[in-house]
Design an enzyme around this catalytic site. Structure first.
Site, PDB file in Angstrom:
ATOM      1  N   SER A  35      45.250  32.097  45.617  1.00 22.60           N
ATOM      2  CA  SER A  35      46.035  33.079  46.373  1.00 22.60           C
ATOM      3  C   SER A  35      46.901  32.414  47.450  1.00 22.60           C
ATOM      4  CB  SER A  35      45.106  34.093  47.046  1.00 22.60           C
ATOM      5  OG  SER A  35      44.228  34.664  46.109  1.00 22.60           O
TER       6      SER A  35
HETATM    7  N1  SAH Z   1      39.401  33.028  45.031  1.00 22.41           N
HETATM    8  C1  SAH Z   1      40.188  32.231  44.123  1.00 22.41           C
HETATM    9  C2  SAH Z   1      41.295  33.051  43.498  1.00 22.41           C
HETATM   10  C3  SAH Z   1      41.296  32.878  42.031  1.00 22.41           C
HETATM   11  S1  SAH Z   1      42.210  34.069  41.125  1.00 22.41           S
HETATM   12  C4  SAH Z   1      40.714  30.974  44.797  1.00 22.41           C
HETATM   13  O1  SAH Z   1      40.524  30.809  46.015  1.00 22.41           O
HETATM   14  O2  SAH Z   1      41.267  30.119  44.117  1.00 22.41           O
HETATM   15  C5  SAH Z   1      40.941  35.187  40.603  1.00 22.41           C
HETATM   16  C6  SAH Z   1      39.853  34.620  39.748  1.00 22.41           C
HETATM   17  O3  SAH Z   1      39.045  35.707  39.322  1.00 22.41           O
HETATM   18  C7  SAH Z   1      40.308  33.912  38.464  1.00 22.41           C
HETATM   19  O4  SAH Z   1      39.836  32.608  38.451  1.00 22.41           O
HETATM   20  C8  SAH Z   1      39.694  34.760  37.346  1.00 22.41           C
HETATM   21  O5  SAH Z   1      39.266  34.012  36.241  1.00 22.41           O
HETATM   22  C9  SAH Z   1      38.513  35.387  38.067  1.00 22.41           C
HETATM   23  N2  SAH Z   1      38.007  36.620  37.432  1.00 22.41           N
HETATM   24  C10 SAH Z   1      38.691  37.605  36.804  1.00 22.41           C
HETATM   25  N3  SAH Z   1      37.863  38.571  36.362  1.00 22.41           N
HETATM   26  C11 SAH Z   1      36.605  38.193  36.724  1.00 22.41           C
HETATM   27  C12 SAH Z   1      35.311  38.771  36.551  1.00 22.41           C
HETATM   28  N4  SAH Z   1      35.124  39.923  35.891  1.00 22.41           N
HETATM   29  N5  SAH Z   1      34.239  38.117  37.051  1.00 22.41           N
HETATM   30  C13 SAH Z   1      34.392  36.933  37.722  1.00 22.41           C
HETATM   31  N6  SAH Z   1      35.590  36.334  37.905  1.00 22.41           N
HETATM   32  C14 SAH Z   1      36.692  36.960  37.419  1.00 22.41           C
END
Ligand code: SAH
Length: 236
Positions: free
Chosen positions: A82
């Protein structure tokens, strides 16, 4: 002679590593001032954590030069780390640093991704961060990186975050960094009385709403924190 060259090589790599780290520290300071403080986010503890945490280590090598820019970045598998301002804002809305029990808070994150948000939480917490990632490769590499960088109070699990983490529940705080189209009931159930959840909800790829949800006397109180766009919440 061979040893002298080796020695010089070793010495110059240490030197350039140190100057790179100095350069990144300056970029971090600038990021905090120009992207976060300037938008009115003045939570000192959060700002300090953002200034300490080496975001460039959480982005893929080819995006290192953009690590401190004012936008999200790809981390592979169609996912993103993000935007720094969004990380700061969501962390602030979690209210981690007000009146906190001596043992610290237990926080659940859904969407580990790069591990950056988990690192920021870890910096701010005496308690523990539990984080769930659905894409195995991302979860494994984030866990490895967090360990290498010595974030000791973070535990990563691979799985579908829709169901939360029952064995570790209830949580004082829950943060979701991908957007479901509805509020997952297991997450609200796993939120402690007096707890806070920060979660974007809305249709995939479209306008979503960032909610700060408080649980008081068993009821959920919804605070609309504005529009946002997150990657979709996936289901297995
Ligand atoms: N907090 C992260 C943001 C990553 S983007 C950072 O600091 O980099 C959001 C993430 O959520 C992605 O990696 C995606 O694979 C994950 N995601 C999506 N659906 C999900 C679910 N049902 N359970 C766990 N993770 C999920």
């Amino acid at each position: 002679m061979k040893y002298l060259i080796l020695f010089l090589f070793f010495f110059s790599s240490i030197f350039s590593f140190a100057s790179d780290e100095k350069k990144f520290a300056l970029l971090r300071k600038k990021m905090v001032e120009e992207q976060i403080l300037s938008r009115g986010m003045e939570d000192k503890k959060v700002l300090e954590a953002m200034e300490r945490t080496p975001r460039h280590k959480f982005v893929p090598e080819r995006y290192i030069s953009q690590a401190y820019k004012d936008h999200p970045l790809p981390i592979g598998y169609g996912q993103t780390i993000s935007q720094p301002y969004m990380v700061a804002l969501m962390t602030h809305y979690l209210k981690l640093t007000g009146e906190v029990p001596p043992s610290g808070l237990k926080v659940l994150e859904i969407g580990t991704g790069s591990g950056y948000q988990a690192a920021i939480l870890s910096e701010l917490l005496k308690g523990k961060v539990y984080t769930i990632e659905i894409i195995e490769e991302l979860g494994v590499s984030a866990a490895r990186l967090l360990r290498a960088l010595n974030y000791k109070n973070v535990e990563v699990k691979i799985g579908d975050g829709y169901f939360g983490w029952k064995e570790k529940a209830p949580f004082d705080r829950i943060i979701v960094t991908c957007a479901p189209d509805h509020l997952p009931a297991p997450l609200t159930e796993q939120l402690k009385e007096g707890g806070i959840m920060v979660i974007p909800v809305g249709p995939p790829g479209s306008y979503q709403t960032l909610w700060q949800i408080e649980k008081k006397e068993g009821k959920l109180i919804f605070n609309n924190m504005g529009g946002c766009i997150f990657v979709p919440f996936r289901r297995k």
